[in-house]
Design an enzyme around this catalytic site. Structure first.
Site, PDB file in Angstrom:
ATOM      1  N   SER A   8       0.845  -1.193   0.000  1.00 31.08           N
ATOM      2  CA  SER A   8       0.000   0.000   0.000  1.00 31.08           C
ATOM      3  C   SER A   8       0.879   1.242   0.000  1.00 31.08           C
ATOM      4  O   SER A   8       1.701   1.434   0.900  1.00 31.08           O
ATOM      5  CB  SER A   8      -0.896   0.004   1.242  1.00 31.08           C
ATOM      6  OG  SER A   8      -1.453   1.294   1.411  1.00 31.08           O
ATOM      7  N   HIS A  31      -1.208  -1.280  -4.269  1.00 33.34           N
ATOM      8  CA  HIS A  31      -2.497  -0.991  -3.613  1.00 33.34           C
ATOM      9  C   HIS A  31      -2.606   0.514  -3.372  1.00 33.34           C
ATOM     10  O   HIS A  31      -1.763   1.108  -2.697  1.00 33.34           O
ATOM     11  CB  HIS A  31      -2.555  -1.767  -2.296  1.00 33.34           C
ATOM     12  CG  HIS A  31      -3.829  -1.640  -1.541  1.00 33.34           C
ATOM     13  ND1 HIS A  31      -4.939  -2.440  -1.782  1.00 33.34           N
ATOM     14  CD2 HIS A  31      -4.191  -0.818  -0.515  1.00 33.34           C
ATOM     15  CE1 HIS A  31      -5.905  -2.117  -0.936  1.00 33.34           C
ATOM     16  NE2 HIS A  31      -5.486  -1.127  -0.156  1.00 33.34           N
ATOM     17  N   ASP A  33      -4.920   3.518  -1.925  1.00 37.30           N
ATOM     18  CA  ASP A  33      -6.036   3.812  -1.029  1.00 37.30           C
ATOM     19  C   ASP A  33      -6.627   5.177  -1.339  1.00 37.30           C
ATOM     20  O   ASP A  33      -5.977   6.203  -1.139  1.00 37.30           O
ATOM     21  CB  ASP A  33      -5.556   3.788   0.428  1.00 37.30           C
ATOM     22  CG  ASP A  33      -5.201   2.387   0.881  1.00 37.30           C
ATOM     23  OD1 ASP A  33      -6.089   1.527   0.840  1.00 37.30           O
ATOM     24  OD2 ASP A  33      -4.033   2.165   1.261  1.00 37.30           O
ATOM     25  N   MET A  35      -9.282   7.846  -0.278  1.00 35.58           N
ATOM     26  CA  MET A  35     -10.099   8.223   0.898  1.00 35.58           C
ATOM     27  C   MET A  35     -10.660   9.617   0.697  1.00 35.58           C
ATOM     28  O   MET A  35      -9.950  10.515   0.230  1.00 35.58           O
ATOM     29  CB  MET A  35      -9.233   8.209   2.162  1.00 35.58           C
ATOM     30  CG  MET A  35      -8.538   6.894   2.431  1.00 35.58           C
ATOM     31  SD  MET A  35      -7.674   6.966   4.014  1.00 35.58           S
ATOM     32  CE  MET A  35      -6.778   5.406   3.963  1.00 35.58           C
ATOM     33  N   HIS A  64      -8.434   0.759  -3.785  1.00 32.40           N
ATOM     34  CA  HIS A  64      -9.320   0.504  -2.645  1.00 32.40           C
ATOM     35  C   HIS A  64     -10.057   1.806  -2.349  1.00 32.40           C
ATOM     36  O   HIS A  64      -9.468   2.751  -1.814  1.00 32.40           O
ATOM     37  CB  HIS A  64      -8.449   0.043  -1.457  1.00 32.40           C
ATOM     38  CG  HIS A  64      -9.202  -0.172  -0.192  1.00 32.40           C
ATOM     39  ND1 HIS A  64      -8.561  -0.360   1.023  1.00 32.40           N
ATOM     40  CD2 HIS A  64     -10.532  -0.253   0.078  1.00 32.40           C
ATOM     41  CE1 HIS A  64      -9.469  -0.532   1.982  1.00 32.40           C
ATOM     42  NE2 HIS A  64     -10.660  -0.463   1.430  1.00 32.40           N
ATOM     43  N   MET A  66     -12.221   3.992  -0.350  1.00 33.49           N
ATOM     44  CA  MET A  66     -12.846   4.249   0.949  1.00 33.49           C
ATOM     45  C   MET A  66     -13.563   5.580   0.828  1.00 33.49           C
ATOM     46  O   MET A  66     -13.146   6.602   1.375  1.00 33.49           O
ATOM     47  CB  MET A  66     -11.774   4.263   2.045  1.00 33.49           C
ATOM     48  CG  MET A  66     -11.324   2.863   2.432  1.00 33.49           C
ATOM     49  SD  MET A  66      -9.737   2.855   3.272  1.00 33.49           S
ATOM     50  CE  MET A  66      -8.650   2.919   1.861  1.00 33.49           C
ATOM     51  N   MET A 135     -11.200  -6.267   5.776  1.00 30.32           N
ATOM     52  CA  MET A 135     -10.367  -5.322   6.526  1.00 30.32           C
ATOM     53  C   MET A 135     -10.046  -5.902   7.898  1.00 30.32           C
ATOM     54  O   MET A 135     -10.939  -6.384   8.602  1.00 30.32           O
ATOM     55  CB  MET A 135     -11.112  -3.995   6.736  1.00 30.32           C
ATOM     56  CG  MET A 135     -11.395  -3.173   5.489  1.00 30.32           C
ATOM     57  SD  MET A 135      -9.946  -2.542   4.627  1.00 30.32           S
ATOM     58  CE  MET A 135      -9.036  -1.695   5.905  1.00 30.32           C
ATOM     59  N   GLY A 140      -8.874   3.682   7.221  1.00 28.43           N
ATOM     60  CA  GLY A 140      -8.591   5.112   7.345  1.00 28.43           C
ATOM     61  C   GLY A 140      -7.131   5.455   7.513  1.00 28.43           C
ATOM     62  O   GLY A 140      -6.686   6.495   7.042  1.00 28.43           O
ATOM     63  N   PHE A 141      -6.383   4.571   8.170  1.00 25.28           N
ATOM     64  CA  PHE A 141      -4.992   4.895   8.454  1.00 25.28           C
ATOM     65  C   PHE A 141      -4.099   3.655   8.376  1.00 25.28           C
ATOM     66  O   PHE A 141      -4.549   2.557   8.697  1.00 25.28           O
ATOM     67  CB  PHE A 141      -4.858   5.494   9.857  1.00 25.28           C
ATOM     68  CG  PHE A 141      -5.672   6.748  10.023  1.00 25.28           C
ATOM     69  CD1 PHE A 141      -5.164   7.979   9.623  1.00 25.28           C
ATOM     70  CD2 PHE A 141      -6.960   6.686  10.530  1.00 25.28           C
ATOM     71  CE1 PHE A 141      -5.930   9.139   9.746  1.00 25.28           C
ATOM     72  CE2 PHE A 141      -7.736   7.838  10.655  1.00 25.28           C
ATOM     73  CZ  PHE A 141      -7.219   9.063  10.262  1.00 25.28           C
ATOM     74  N   GLY A 142      -2.859   3.873   7.977  1.00 25.02           N
ATOM     75  CA  GLY A 142      -1.869   2.807   8.018  1.00 25.02           C
ATOM     76  C   GLY A 142      -1.309   2.683   9.425  1.00 25.02           C
ATOM     77  O   GLY A 142      -1.565   3.517  10.294  1.00 25.02           O
ATOM     78  N   GLY A 143      -0.572   1.603   9.646  1.00 21.46           N
ATOM     79  CA  GLY A 143       0.161   1.442  10.894  1.00 21.46           C
ATOM     80  C   GLY A 143      -0.673   1.049  12.092  1.00 21.46           C
ATOM     81  O   GLY A 143      -0.205   1.133  13.227  1.00 21.46           O
ATOM     82  N   ASP A 173      -6.369  -6.583   4.454  1.00 24.04           N
ATOM     83  CA  ASP A 173      -5.797  -5.239   4.491  1.00 24.04           C
ATOM     84  C   ASP A 173      -5.869  -4.692   5.906  1.00 24.04           C
ATOM     85  O   ASP A 173      -6.962  -4.559   6.464  1.00 24.04           O
ATOM     86  CB  ASP A 173      -6.585  -4.339   3.525  1.00 24.04           C
ATOM     87  CG  ASP A 173      -5.989  -2.952   3.377  1.00 24.04           C
ATOM     88  OD1 ASP A 173      -4.911  -2.687   3.936  1.00 24.04           O
ATOM     89  OD2 ASP A 173      -6.630  -2.135   2.681  1.00 24.04           O
ATOM     90  N   GLY A 174      -4.677  -4.397   6.466  1.00 23.51           N
ATOM     91  CA  GLY A 174      -4.621  -3.785   7.790  1.00 23.51           C
ATOM     92  C   GLY A 174      -3.779  -4.593   8.758  1.00 23.51           C
ATOM     93  O   GLY A 174      -4.135  -5.707   9.126  1.00 23.51           O
TER      94      GLY A 174
HETATM   95  C1  DX5 Z   1      -6.086   1.469   5.714  1.00 30.65           C
HETATM   96  C2  DX5 Z   1      -5.708   1.137   4.312  1.00 30.65           C
HETATM   97  C3  DX5 Z   1      -4.570   0.214   4.201  1.00 30.65           C
HETATM   98  C4  DX5 Z   1      -3.293   0.702   4.843  1.00 30.65           C
HETATM   99  C5  DX5 Z   1      -2.634  -0.501   5.441  1.00 30.65           C
HETATM  100  O1  DX5 Z   1      -7.389   1.883   5.799  1.00 30.65           O
HETATM  101  O2  DX5 Z   1      -6.780   0.581   3.595  1.00 30.65           O
HETATM  102  O3  DX5 Z   1      -4.337  -0.191   2.859  1.00 30.65           O
HETATM  103  O4  DX5 Z   1      -2.405   1.316   3.962  1.00 30.65           O
HETATM  104  O5  DX5 Z   1      -1.538  -0.110   6.165  1.00 30.65           O
HETATM  105  P1  DX5 Z   1      -0.835  -1.119   7.187  1.00 30.65           P
HETATM  106  O6  DX5 Z   1      -0.353  -2.288   6.385  1.00 30.65           O
HETATM  107  O7  DX5 Z   1       0.264  -0.299   7.774  1.00 30.65           O
HETATM  108  O8  DX5 Z   1      -1.859  -1.518   8.216  1.00 30.65           O
HETATM  109 ZN    ZN Z   2      -6.341  -0.352   1.602  1.00 35.04          ZN
END
Ligand code: DX5
Ligand code: ZN
Length: 226
Positions: A8, A31, A33, A35, A64, A66, A135, A140-143, A173-174
């Site tokens: 991603s 990937h 994202d 948003m 993806h 969102m 999911m 909404g957020f990575g990490g 994903d996530g």
């Molecule tokens: C979060 C995104 C993910 C995100 C995953 O809502 O859809 O694609 O980038 O990040 P990680 O792998 O860090 O959880």
């Molecule tokens: Zn995603």
């Protein structure tokens, strides 16, 4: 198809996206994202960036969405160059029509479920889809931390797909990392999004390979489960 890894770019350097994509040349997908700050409390990028990325990178683009009103926007992402477009079940008003439009324009159609959304209401429309995205964090957020509570849904989704004799990928994903990917593969997933795990690694390509190897070792899909 076997195990596939989709890094991603949410966790990449947005000022250098083409270079960041090149850093994961081993990846099966990129990937992306999208948003809108309404469906999720974060804002990323839209059609113009996807269109430029699709021309600039070697990997197929996995979008993806969102966003609210994916029925209206999803077909445009195929026109922008995405090879797979995922809409959220919670936002989509007409999933059959939207999936058919995505396919008619030449991309793979996928539907995503947030952690608390069940797969069972969608059993009868599975054949309209090429992939289910489960999911394993709130979108909404990575990490964020991987939610183990989603594992039974991965298993139930694979069972429903098998029951109907369909060839549908299950994407996770996530919070996917070397710590969590085997649990997902064991449950029946075969496509893995990884953001921070890949882009925080010293060698992103090596991490892609490590994730693929771990998932392949834990997967039972070749044993005829699918
Ligand atoms: C979060 C995104 C993910 C995100 C995953 O809502 O859809 O694609 O980038 O990040 P990680 O792998 O860090 O959880
Ligand atoms: Zn995603």
């Amino acid at each position: 198809m076997g195990i596939q890894i989709a890094p991603s770019i949410l966790n990449a350097d947005f000022a250098n996206l083409a270079a960041e994509a090149a850093a994961v040349s081993n990846a099966d997908w990129l990937h992306v994202d999208v948003m809108d700050n309404h469906f999720v409390p974060n804002l990323t990028l839209g059609l113009p960036v996807v269109e430029s990325l699709a021309k600039a990178v070697a990997q197929p683009i996995d979008c993806h969405l969102m966003i609210e009103d994916p029925d209206r926007w999803a077909p445009g992402y195929v026109e922008a160059g995405a090879a797979s477009v995922t809409f959220h079940a919670e936002a989509c008003r007409a999933p059959i029509r939207t999936a058919r439009e995505i396919r008619a324009k030449g991309a793979r159609a996928a539907m995503a479920l947030k952690p608390a959304s069940p797969i069972e209401p969608y059993e009868d429309i599975l054949a309209e889809l090429d992939m289910i995205l489960i999911m394993t964090v709130e979108p909404g957020f990575g990490g964020q931390k991987f939610l183990d509570v989603c594992l039974p849904k991965i298993r139930r989704t694979r069972e429903l797909i098998s029951k109907h004799g369909l060839d549908i990928w299950i994407q996770i994903d996530g919070g996917v990392s070397t710590e969590t990917i085997e649990r997902c593969a064991d449950a029946g997933a075969d496509v893995f999004v990884a953001g921070s795990a890949v882009y925080k690694a010293d060698d992103p390509n090596l991490m892609v390979d490590q994730l693929r190897t771990l998932a392949a070792g834990a997967s039972k899909l070749d044993e005829g489960v699918r």
